[in-house]
Design an enzyme around this catalytic site. Structure first.
Site, PDB file in Angstrom:
ATOM      1  CG  PHE A  38      -2.852   5.320  13.517  1.00 58.20           C
ATOM      2  CD1 PHE A  38      -2.084   5.230  14.661  1.00 58.20           C
ATOM      3  CD2 PHE A  38      -2.845   6.514  12.800  1.00 58.20           C
ATOM      4  CE1 PHE A  38      -1.326   6.303  15.091  1.00 58.20           C
ATOM      5  CE2 PHE A  38      -2.086   7.601  13.216  1.00 58.20           C
ATOM      6  CZ  PHE A  38      -1.331   7.497  14.360  1.00 58.20           C
ATOM      7  CG  ASP A  44      -7.389  -5.545   6.129  1.00 58.56           C
ATOM      8  OD1 ASP A  44      -6.882  -5.481   7.263  1.00 58.56           O
ATOM      9  OD2 ASP A  44      -8.039  -4.604   5.619  1.00 58.56           O
ATOM     10  CE  LYS A  60      -9.005  -3.697  14.073  1.00 64.98           C
ATOM     11  NZ  LYS A  60      -8.081  -3.601  12.947  1.00 64.98           N
ATOM     12  CE  LYS A 108       9.054 -12.205 -14.283  1.00 65.35           C
ATOM     13  NZ  LYS A 108       9.740 -11.788 -15.486  1.00 65.35           N
ATOM     14  CE  LYS A 117     -11.070  -0.137  11.042  1.00 63.90           C
ATOM     15  NZ  LYS A 117     -10.527   0.608   9.939  1.00 63.90           N
ATOM     16  CG  ASN A 153      -0.161  -0.122   2.503  1.00 59.40           C
ATOM     17  OD1 ASN A 153       0.594   0.767   2.861  1.00 59.40           O
ATOM     18  ND2 ASN A 153      -0.333  -1.237   3.212  1.00 59.40           N
TER      19      ASN A 153
END
Ligand code: PMT
Length: 400
Positions: A322, A278, A340, A288, A336, A209
């Protein structure tokens, strides 16, 4: 407040050099021991004798003007400093600091010091906005140098704009705040995760990301400034990792989970700023993958949620999560936080300009079990980190 502290005050050559006399005087009145180093150009604006009289110490301009044969003065001053302040800092000294030049007493001592450095820039508005100056200040900021931003107003060169040295009172306040906050997390072991995870498809391809690591690095650096013993667990990151912080490099979410769990028992505060995948590919090819069909499908399987796992195992640890959101921020953030088992949760609306992935700034909302604690406007990630850690320190103090 500054009793027993040694401050080295570097004065570089701008018209605002005269204001450094007030800074020197106020620091002395607050109880600090002040040693002044001037650049040759600064002496054109104000006489060394002014600083000598105010500080009650010799003022050094020339690296080779060694007055005490028992010490090497630039090393002696570099070692003695509890804080090194450069005010005013011209574009020239900022550039020298950024690139490691040491061609006079001030730049040489700055290169030799391991003390924290606080810089108060002052220059013409166009110089302040020049890409070279911005890049140099960013480089220094990434290395943990603290800044007192210049004010906006009438500049000595005739322009109106940003570049005027902040008032001496504000600079002294920033110095006092630095020392007041320095001990806030003393003795605490802080674990920060930063960057994005890398989930391998084959030896040359992966899923990741846009996390640059900046938010987590700013937190790690701020925690260090507040006296904590910091460990940084870093995935893929493009930003500059702050030097002098214990760093553990990881790739995947599974690696990050292992690295965090290994240290969790011996940690007081965990701050999970990393962007963890996730899902990961169900299988990682050892060779490869060759191009064959028109379409290919990669099956993904769910990664274990690290934050949730920490929440389940927590005993005395203080946990900050976060949340990167794009809608219904309050609702998702509170969900959250509870799911959590976090003590605090920091939500950033990553659809907003200046917030979240890659930016030097962020816009965050901080929550605890009772709801919204603080909604911060856009500010640098360094300032977000500081404000977050003040919340953490306040809560830990109450719990002690
Ligand atoms: O690195 P920068 O470029 O500075 O960008 C900063 C940031 C946007 C990455 C940062 O501010 C941020 O929001 N980090 C959390 C990103 C994220 O993964 O959010 P989330 O809502 O998907 O996850 C919520 C929390 O669970 C996070 O603390 C995350 O670390 C944690 N998590 C998520 C999934 C997982 N498998 N394990 C986790 O621990």
């Amino acid at each position: 407040m500054l009793k027993g502290k040694t401050i080295v005050l570097g004065v570089s050559g701008g018209i605002a050099a005269y204001k450094a006399a007030a800074i020197c005087s106020k620091l002395k009145q607050s109880g600090a021991e002040v040693y002044v180093i001037m650049t040759e150009s600064a002496t054109k604006f104000i006489a060394p004798l002014t600083f000598q009289t105010l500080s009650r110490h010799d003022v050094i301009v020339d690296t080779f003007d060694e007055k005490d044969a028992s010490v090497v003065s630039h090393i002696d001053l570099a070692d003695r400093a509890d804080l090194f302040v450069v005010a005013p800092a011209t574009a020239n000294i900022i550039a020298k600091m950024a690139h490691g030049l040491a061609d006079d007493m001030l730049s040489t001592t700055l290169l030799a010091t391991t003390a924290p450095v606080l810089v108060a820039p002052a220059m013409n508005v166009h110089m302040y906005e020049h890409p070279a100056v911005i890049a140099n200040m960013k480089l220094l900021g990434d290395r943990g140098v603290l800044f007192v931003e210049p004010g906006t107003g009438q500049l000595a060169c005739g322009y109106v704009g940003k570049g005027r040295l902040e008032e001496p009172e504000r600079i002294v306040e920033a110095i006092e705040r630095y020392f007041a906050e320095k001990q806030l997390l003393h003795g605490k072991k802080v674990l920060v995760t930063a960057g994005g995870t890398v989930e391998r498809i084959d030896p040359v391809r992966y899923l990741t990301n846009d996390s640059s690591g900046k938010m987590g690095f700013a937190i790690a650096e701020a925690a260090r400034i507040m006296g904590a013993d910091v460990t940084l667990v870093v995935g893929k990151a493009s930003a500059y990792i702050p030097p002098g912080i214990r760093t553990v490099r990881v790739q995947s979410a599974e690696d990050m989970l292992d690295a965090v769990m290994e240290r969790f028992g011996d940690t007081d505060i965990v701050i999970k700023a990393a962007a963890v995948a996730d899902y990961r590919p169900a299988e990682t090819a050892t060779q490869k993958i060759k191009k064959k069909d028109e379409a290919m499908t990669i099956q993904l399987v769910k990664n274990k949620d690290i934050l949730q796992t920490l929440g389940q195992h927590k005993t005395t640890q203080f946990i900050v999560g976060f949340a990167a959101e794009t809608e219904n921020i309050d609702e998702h953030a509170l969900d959250k936080l509870q799911r959590k088992n976090c003590d605090l949760l920091v939500a950033n609306d990553v659809s907003q300009e200046g917030a979240g992935f890659g930016y030097d700034t962020n816009i965050v909302r901080i929550y605890d079990g009772n709801g919204l604690v603080e909604a911060l406007p856009i500010m640098t990630k360094q300032e977000v980190a500081r404000r977050l850690l003040l919340q953490v320190a306040e809560r830990i103090k109450k719990g002690d």
